[in-house]
Design an enzyme around this catalytic site. Structure first.
Site, mmCIF file in Angstrom:
data_model
loop_
_atom_site.group_PDB
_atom_site.id
_atom_site.type_symbol
_atom_site.label_atom_id
_atom_site.label_comp_id
_atom_site.label_asym_id
_atom_site.label_seq_id
_atom_site.Cartn_x
_atom_site.Cartn_y
_atom_site.Cartn_z
ATOM 1 N N MET A 11 43.595 35.493 50.333
ATOM 2 C CA MET A 11 43.423 34.209 51.016
ATOM 3 C C MET A 11 43.266 33.114 49.957
ATOM 4 S SD MET A 11 43.338 34.949 54.336
ATOM 5 C CE MET A 11 42.513 33.623 55.179
ATOM 6 N N SER A 16 51.176 29.553 51.582
ATOM 7 C CA SER A 16 51.814 28.620 52.521
ATOM 8 C C SER A 16 52.326 27.371 51.818
ATOM 9 C CB SER A 16 50.848 28.242 53.643
ATOM 10 O OG SER A 16 50.543 29.386 54.415
ATOM 11 N N ASP A 85 56.590 33.228 56.470
ATOM 12 C CA ASP A 85 55.154 33.123 56.209
ATOM 13 C C ASP A 85 54.428 34.173 57.042
ATOM 14 O OD1 ASP A 85 52.974 31.969 54.899
ATOM 15 O OD2 ASP A 85 52.633 30.497 56.478
ATOM 16 N N GLU A 86 53.257 34.582 56.583
ATOM 17 C CA GLU A 86 52.427 35.585 57.280
ATOM 18 C C GLU A 86 53.196 36.881 57.510
ATOM 19 O OE1 GLU A 86 49.391 34.913 57.382
ATOM 20 O OE2 GLU A 86 49.264 32.736 57.395
ATOM 21 N N GLN A 88 52.719 39.739 56.563
ATOM 22 C CA GLN A 88 51.902 40.925 56.799
ATOM 23 C C GLN A 88 51.855 41.307 58.278
ATOM 24 O OE1 GLN A 88 50.519 38.003 55.815
ATOM 25 N NE2 GLN A 88 48.751 37.538 57.091
ATOM 26 N N CYS A 184 32.660 41.673 44.185
ATOM 27 C CA CYS A 184 32.047 40.802 45.188
ATOM 28 C C CYS A 184 32.395 41.241 46.608
ATOM 29 C CB CYS A 184 32.433 39.355 44.946
ATOM 30 S SG CYS A 184 31.653 38.645 43.469
#
Length: 190
Positions: A11, A16, A85-86, A88, A184
């Protein structure tokens, strides 16, 4: 030579904005492109690619029954590139259609998306892009909490508590996900 590209990143890695930049570069030279995006991404509106820095552009939404190959094959204008885009969220069948666009129509296809989900499992579309893509590129960003490279996505609930179980797909932005490093992800300083 047309190729199938998979550009993935955590992310906030600029996927984009990159797709919008690539489209602009082609179109500035009068070379038309098509932009597709997942029909399940409702963060802005269905059928839009929008970046966190405020740029937004209409795209063709992809649903389960969308045949990407037939759409591109029957497009009334010569295309120089297909951008997704996107990626996934695509199915295996959609990825095979993208490969067919490259192989049969000789049009380059660039798919942008996440590689892994919040549990560090591959999305279906990403899995098949990793298998079928001619070129794979990681788009980098830094961890939300430290200085290391972010390679994972940490999902948080409305109280900013880490979430490690649940449905694979939960549409959200900075309110739901943070780009994080491996350390993290396991021990977020929240």
């Amino acid at each position: 030579m047309a190729q199938l590209f998979f550009k993935h990143g955590a992310m906030n890695s600029g996927k984009s904005i990159e797709i919008l930049k690539v489209a602009h570069n082609y179109e500035e030279q009068d070379k038309p492109v098509l932009i597709f995006t997942s029909g399940i991404d409702t963060r802005d509106e269905i059928g839009y690619v929008s970046s966190r820095i405020g740029l937004k552009r209409q795209a063709i939404p992809v649903f389960d029954d969308t045949d990407l190959y037939e759409y591109v094959k029957n497009y009334p204008q010569k295309l120089y590139c297909v951008l997704v885009d996107e990626v996934q969220f695509l199915s295996k069948e959609h990825v095979l259609q993208l490969a067919k666009i490259v192989d049969h129509l000789k049009i380059p296809v660039m798919g942008f998306g996440l590689k892994n989900d919040f549990q560090n499992e591959l999305f279906e579309g990403s899995r098949y892009m990793l298998i079928y893509a001619d070129k794979i590129e990681e788009m980098k960003t830094i961890c939300w909490f430290c200085h290391k490279k972010a390679t994972m996505n940490l999902r948080v609930d409305e109280n900013q508590k880490p979430v490690y179980t649940g449905e694979q797909i939960h549409i959200g932005g900075n309110d739901s996900y943070y780009p994080v490093c491996r350390e993290c992800h396991e021990n977020p300083p929240l």
